[in-house]
Design an enzyme around this catalytic site. Structure first.
Site, PDB file in Angstrom:
ATOM      1  N   ASP A   6       9.395  67.141  95.580  1.00 48.57           N
ATOM      2  CA  ASP A   6       9.410  68.064  94.438  1.00 48.57           C
ATOM      3  C   ASP A   6      10.253  69.291  94.770  1.00 48.57           C
ATOM      4  O   ASP A   6       9.932  70.401  94.375  1.00 48.57           O
ATOM      5  CB  ASP A   6       7.981  68.482  94.068  1.00 48.57           C
ATOM      6  CG  ASP A   6       7.919  69.198  92.719  1.00 48.57           C
ATOM      7  OD1 ASP A   6       8.767  68.920  91.855  1.00 48.57           O
ATOM      8  OD2 ASP A   6       7.037  70.053  92.536  1.00 48.57           O
ATOM      9  N   ASP A  50       4.998  74.564  99.090  1.00 51.28           N
ATOM     10  CA  ASP A  50       4.354  73.599  98.184  1.00 51.28           C
ATOM     11  C   ASP A  50       4.637  72.159  98.608  1.00 51.28           C
ATOM     12  O   ASP A  50       5.360  71.414  97.952  1.00 51.28           O
ATOM     13  CB  ASP A  50       4.800  73.817  96.741  1.00 51.28           C
ATOM     14  CG  ASP A  50       4.274  75.116  96.173  1.00 51.28           C
ATOM     15  OD1 ASP A  50       3.282  75.638  96.702  1.00 51.28           O
ATOM     16  OD2 ASP A  50       4.877  75.623  95.198  1.00 51.28           O
TER      17      ASP A  50
END
Length: 272
Positions: A195, A214
């Protein structure tokens, strides 16, 4: 509806008092009815008893699945990421966990998926850090809470790449470092971010270098959609940096990231 929310907040207040969880200010408490459920409060209490956490501070960031708070650790400021169990996107998490061989025995309840996701991000960060990728150093994962190194200055976190003004030379340096990090993730940490974009990259403004964040969804190359995820990461990075005249061929980048993977394996085929 308001009475129901007020009642919930009072219940949380009572638990905070009972478990002696310290808050530095009211900023953290503004979102307590959304984040500080029974699991989170019990875990914060456990972390405070173990002297990992001294006091909760204000919110650093809000996401679809989690909020990140600034907190006082035993010696330094830390970041506390709390995944929401009741409102997290179960389907988006399951998409990355299913197919990851490290989590094949996870029960598919919402609570167990969130707990597994938290452990997954801890492990991913640890592997990335040990491979030489600049990420927040993971301190501990407990239930739905991940405690990490705080990256910033004077209680203010470093900005995301998306919101950082950079010149041409800085863009070239940051791009080069990110490709190096993607290579290290794949070759040495056995991971694909899955991502990666300007929204998941912080910039250390002291030296204008990137920090990848993240990593809950990061998966291994053995995942059935690994190639798709890596190509998407490459395309996202190239799309952002084309505005600075950086237009590398995506196929060449993909090859440079994956082509020498066999050289990093030992005789048993495991990643060193």
């Amino acid at each position: 509806m308001k009475k129901k929310i007020d009642k919930k907040i009072r219940s949380i207040d009572e638990k905070v008092d009972r478990w002696r969880i310290k808050f530095k200010d009211d900023n953290a408490l503004k979102v307590k009815e959304d984040v500080f459920d029974e699991y989170a409060l019990k875990t914060l209490y456990t972390l405070s008893k173990r002297e990992i956490l001294q006091a909760m501070g204000g919110i650093i960031s809000r996401g679809k699945e989690a909020n990140v708070f600034l907190a006082d650790g035993k010696e330094n400021e830390i970041a506390v990421k709390i995944y929401r169990i009741t409102t997290s996107s179960f389907n988006s998490m399951e998409e990355y966990i299913i197919g990851d061989p490290r989590f094949k025995n996870i029960r598919h309840t919402k609570r167990e998926i969130v707990f597994a996701w938290t452990r997954k991000e801890y492990r991913n960060l640890k592997r990335a850090y040990e491979a030489g990728v600049r990420v927040p150093y993971p301190i501990i994962a407990e239930r739905n809470i991940l405690v990490m190194e705080f990256l910033g200055k004077d209680g203010i976190s470093y900005p995301l790449l998306k919101y950082t003004e950079i010149d041409q030379k800085q863009a070239e340096d940051i791009f080069s470092r990110l490709i190096e990090y993607m290579h290290k993730l794949y070759q040495e940490a056995n991971l694909i971010h899955a991502d990666l974009s300007e929204y998941n990259i912080m910039i250390d403004t002291d030296n204008m270098s990137p920090i990848i964040i993240d990593m809950g969804q990061a998966t291994t190359p053995e995942h059935p959609r690994a190639k798709e995820f890596l190509i998407r990461d490459i395309e996202n990075i190239l799309k952002f940096f084309r505005r600075y005249g950086i237009d590398t061929d995506p196929d060449d980048l993909y090859t440079s990231i994956v082509n020498d993977r066999s050289e990093n394996k030992n005789s048993t085929g495991e990643i060193k």
